[in-house]
Write an enzyme that holds these catalytic residues in place. Structure first.
Site: not given
Ligand code: SAH
Length: 259
Positions: A107-108
């Site tokens: 994930s970012q």
């Protein structure tokens, strides 16, 4: 995975959002001592760059509106490069999702921080949290810094195994990884103070709400790829109160397991 398309403001505790101009800072006191992790740097010069890059990432998340010092400290203490294959490690502290194999991504960081902040919802620390969609284990590692016991479920067996190994190598011992279809939750460990979905179902399965403790918070994206909405739900006296957080882009939540 995880591109935020909506405009972000400071993620405030959901219950205290009546005056968005004045963030309620309930957790400015940092956890006394960040837990020490076994950080491996491939070479000392590279390690130095990593630490600087990691500090810059934390500054960027603060600029983007992450208010919780506890969450920022958690991001600062987890070596994101150790969740990536070597060829991608130099990009570990960019605020972007990156591939981890099996058509999945890490994930970012901004989304990890935002979701963690929303899950805490102004609470200093949680006793238990459930994550659906372990992937490489990065979000679980961040949660391990602000939650006493983290439970995380992954449907792809090699990812679940690798996450378990990475977490153990980092000396993180308060995360349990399970290979299963997370749409069922983890009923043996219920109830949870917080539940987080890092893959998007059409709508959050009822089984998950039933594993939330009264007063607990569930954070999840819902909808088709390309048009997903991240929201949080607070459970109070058997009723949920839903609050929109942001437009996001996650991988879909799929059914069944993959060996
Ligand atoms: N949380 C991760 C990113 C997750 S990517 C991080 O910290 O970077 C989304 C993950 O959800 C993928 O690994 C995918 O296999 C998993 N997933 C999708 N549907 C699932 C399901 N029904 N149960 C458990 N995991 C699921």
């Amino acid at each position: 995975d995880y591109k935020v398309t909506g405009v972000q403001t400071c993620a405030l505790p959901i219950s205290g959002r009546s005056d968005p101009a004045r963030p309620t800072r309930t957790d400015t006191r940092l956890a006394a001592e960040p837990r020490r992790m076994n950080v491996t740097m491939s070479e000392s010069a590279g390690g130095f760059v990593s630490r600087r890059a990691q500090r810059r990432l934390v500054d960027r998340l603060r600029d983007r509106g992450i208010c919780s010092e506890r969450v920022l400290a958690a991001i600062a203490s987890v070596p994101r490069h150790q969740f990536l294959e070597e060829a991608l490690q130099s990009r570990a502290y960019e605020d972007t999702a990156l591939p981890i194999g099996y058509q999945q991504t890490i994930s970012q960081p901004y989304i990890v921080a935002l979701m963690t902040e929303c899950l805490l919802n102004g609470r200093p620390r949680l006793r238990t949290a459930l994550e659906i969609g372990t992937g490489c284990g990065y979000q679980a590692a961040v949660l391990s810094q602000v939650v006493d016991r983290v439970f995380t479920v992954e449907r792809i067996a090699p990812l679940a195994r690798r996450a378990q190994t990475t977490l153990a190598e980092l000396g993180i011992h308060n995360v349990a990884v399970r290979h299963a279809d997370g749409r069922e939750g983890w009923s043996a460990k219920r109830p949870f103070d917080g539940i987080m979905l890092t893959a998007a179902p059409d709508s959050v399965p009822q089984a998950l709400f039933s594993q939330l403790r009264d007063g607990g918070v569930l954070v999840a994206p819902e909808g088709d790829t390309g048009a997903q909405r991240l929201s949080s739900w607070i459970l109070k006296d058997g009723k949920t109160q839903k609050q929109f957080i942001a437009d996001v882009s996650f991988v879909p939540m799929l059914s069944g397991v993959k060996s």
